[in-house]
Design a protein around this motif. Sequence first.
Motif, mmCIF file in Angstrom:
data_model
loop_
_atom_site.group_PDB
_atom_site.id
_atom_site.type_symbol
_atom_site.label_atom_id
_atom_site.label_comp_id
_atom_site.label_asym_id
_atom_site.label_seq_id
_atom_site.Cartn_x
_atom_site.Cartn_y
_atom_site.Cartn_z
ATOM 1 N N PHE A 1 0.827 -1.208 0.000
ATOM 2 C CA PHE A 1 0.000 0.000 0.000
ATOM 3 C C PHE A 1 0.862 1.259 0.000
ATOM 4 C CE2 PHE A 1 -3.480 -2.818 1.144
ATOM 5 C CZ PHE A 1 -4.592 -2.189 0.594
ATOM 6 N N HIS A 2 1.915 1.261 0.807
ATOM 7 C CA HIS A 2 2.766 2.445 0.883
ATOM 8 C C HIS A 2 3.556 2.665 -0.401
ATOM 9 C CE1 HIS A 2 2.827 3.052 5.534
ATOM 10 N NE2 HIS A 2 1.618 3.058 5.015
ATOM 11 N N THR A 3 3.902 1.586 -1.091
ATOM 12 C CA THR A 3 4.584 1.725 -2.384
ATOM 13 C C THR A 3 3.669 2.373 -3.410
ATOM 14 O OG1 THR A 3 5.983 -0.202 -1.960
ATOM 15 C CG2 THR A 3 5.705 0.482 -4.254
ATOM 16 N N MET A 4 2.420 1.924 -3.492
ATOM 17 C CA MET A 4 1.480 2.543 -4.427
ATOM 18 C C MET A 4 1.251 4.007 -4.066
ATOM 19 S SD MET A 4 -1.308 -0.464 -5.264
ATOM 20 C CE MET A 4 -1.842 -0.721 -3.560
ATOM 21 N N ALA A 5 1.225 4.299 -2.755
ATOM 22 C CA ALA A 5 1.085 5.688 -2.312
ATOM 23 C C ALA A 5 2.290 6.513 -2.745
ATOM 24 C CB ALA A 5 0.935 5.724 -0.794
ATOM 25 N N GLU A 6 3.467 5.943 -2.578
ATOM 26 C CA GLU A 6 4.698 6.663 -2.926
ATOM 27 C C GLU A 6 4.752 6.970 -4.418
ATOM 28 O OE1 GLU A 6 9.517 6.139 -2.164
ATOM 29 O OE2 GLU A 6 8.148 4.468 -1.821
ATOM 30 N N LEU A 7 4.310 6.036 -5.247
ATOM 31 C CA LEU A 7 4.322 6.249 -6.697
ATOM 32 C C LEU A 7 3.313 7.316 -7.130
ATOM 33 C CD1 LEU A 7 4.761 2.579 -7.921
ATOM 34 C CD2 LEU A 7 6.356 4.475 -8.278
ATOM 35 N N CYS A 8 2.296 7.548 -6.322
ATOM 36 C CA CYS A 8 1.360 8.641 -6.585
ATOM 37 C C CYS A 8 1.889 9.965 -6.044
ATOM 38 C CB CYS A 8 0.002 8.349 -5.925
ATOM 39 S SG CYS A 8 -0.927 7.022 -6.688
ATOM 40 N N PHE A 9 2.936 9.910 -5.266
ATOM 41 C CA PHE A 9 3.378 11.090 -4.520
ATOM 42 C C PHE A 9 4.764 11.569 -4.949
ATOM 43 C CE2 PHE A 9 3.802 13.897 -0.942
ATOM 44 C CZ PHE A 9 2.503 14.145 -0.510
ATOM 45 N N SER A 10 5.774 10.751 -4.750
ATOM 46 C CA SER A 10 7.140 11.260 -4.857
ATOM 47 C C SER A 10 7.585 11.572 -6.281
ATOM 48 C CB SER A 10 8.114 10.295 -4.190
ATOM 49 O OG SER A 10 9.355 10.928 -3.991
ATOM 50 N N PRO A 11 7.536 10.622 -7.242
ATOM 51 C CA PRO A 11 7.972 10.995 -8.594
ATOM 52 C C PRO A 11 7.094 12.077 -9.195
ATOM 53 C CG PRO A 11 6.962 8.812 -8.600
ATOM 54 C CD PRO A 11 7.118 9.215 -7.168
ATOM 55 N N VAL A 12 5.807 12.045 -8.872
ATOM 56 C CA VAL A 12 4.883 13.074 -9.366
ATOM 57 C C VAL A 12 5.259 14.435 -8.795
ATOM 58 C CG1 VAL A 12 2.462 13.817 -9.373
ATOM 59 C CG2 VAL A 12 3.029 11.400 -9.686
#
Length: 507
Positions: A406-417
């Motif tokens: 869950f935190h990985t999917m959250a990170e991909l919506c957050f950090s590179p964006v």
Amino acid sequence: MATSDMATAQAGKTWLGHPRGLFLLFFAEMWERFSYYGMRAILIFYLTKHFLFGEDKAYLLYGAYTSLVYITPVIGGYLSDRFLGPRKAVLVGGVFIAIGHFLIAVTEGPGGQDPVFLNGFYLALASIIVGTGFLKANISVLVGELYPRDDHRRDPAFSIFYMGINMGGMLGPIVCGLLGELWGWSWGFGAAGVGMLLGLVMFVWLKAWLLGKGEPPAPQQLRAPTATGLSQEWTIYLGAALGVVGIWLVIRYAELLGYALLGFSALTVVYILWRTLGTLGKVDRDRMFAALFLIALNPLFWGLFEQTGSSLNIFTDRNVDRNILGWDVPASLFQSVNSVFIILLAPLFALLWTFLDKRRLEPSSPAKFGIGLILCGAGFLVLVAGAAMAGENLTPVLFVFLIYLFHTMAELCFSPVGLSAMTRLSVSSMVGLVMGTWFLAMAAGNFIAGLIARATGSGEAGNVTQVLDIYTRIGWFAVVVGGLVLLVSPYVKRMMHLDSIGSEEKH
């Protein structure tokens, strides 16, 4: 003319539709992250098992360190914008980082809080902190410089770059964690230093792939002598060395540093607002306000996400059944799970954003942030549910994998964006400063993470209820805030003026 033709030929060479320089930065950042995440995986255990700190002090020192490695990019971004340029900043940052890792390795000592070895450790942390200040923001700026502001490859490029970060994040905890926990701490930290050296060698060897991007804004001025008798460039490096000494003197006062960080964060935002209101036109001003809105969400997200290296790491060590196929997996190795998921999912997310963009269905950057916060909160709630199901028994390891998913999917919506949005929304004269402020907000989040970790208690058997109660509260809070961000995201998207981005550069 021949030089121009050569540059044109280099510029035409791409891999997978992207400039080759992206993949140089991919591998350089991969090795830097190998060193950082390898060290981070064993740091909390080094503090509690080697130096024998209590959990409260260890969490705060861990939070101070991870905060400072994100606050110094503000200064590194400013020095890059005004003097060094991102390429030189990345290079000198890598040198300081490598020195710091090797210094930890040679000052391990016999254990306990011997002042000589403890001060060597603090000095090593200070060197890594200063080095990260030069490197962290500026390598992302270099990625942004490879693409025009309106290039639709930017978000996919940052997702690819982010996958490089996480290849290092996957390998670092495995190599450094195994060496540190099973062979000796100095082996783990030494391996992190070797990883940083490999990144530096690659960055110097293949610098032509950057196509001249990231050079100093005024090279002759950089070579000019200063009152110190040194050139402007070497005066900056001398100041960095003095900065190492200054951080070495204050890093042991972790809680005071954290609150000073919050004050510094507020002053930086005020400075950006002053420049935005006083010097920018309406469109650029709106974009900067949109960037600041995204930056404001950073402390919340990273305050939750960064439990992985502190309270979740201790929880996994003490309260999770880590036996997999007959092997009790060292807790530090679970720090690589997030990066494994990133490697598997980042290409899928890059394809998803491209697929949705072609159909005009891609969520805006603010909407992606809202989705990320909801997923982050959901990860904690899933772990709490798994622990409740286990009752008096150890929590099944499956639920540790699920929180990381869950935190990985959250990170991909957050950090590179977020990295992409900062380079896209900033004006050229402030891009390093704004990128540094992005990392400054992450620093505030890391300090908040230390406070949250301290609130969970030590994680001993009697305190598991307290840990899970804190995780429940922060999980629901993140879900609610994420929902509110989704509601306001259309308004923030309008402030980004995406329809005119890039047109200014073509006039």
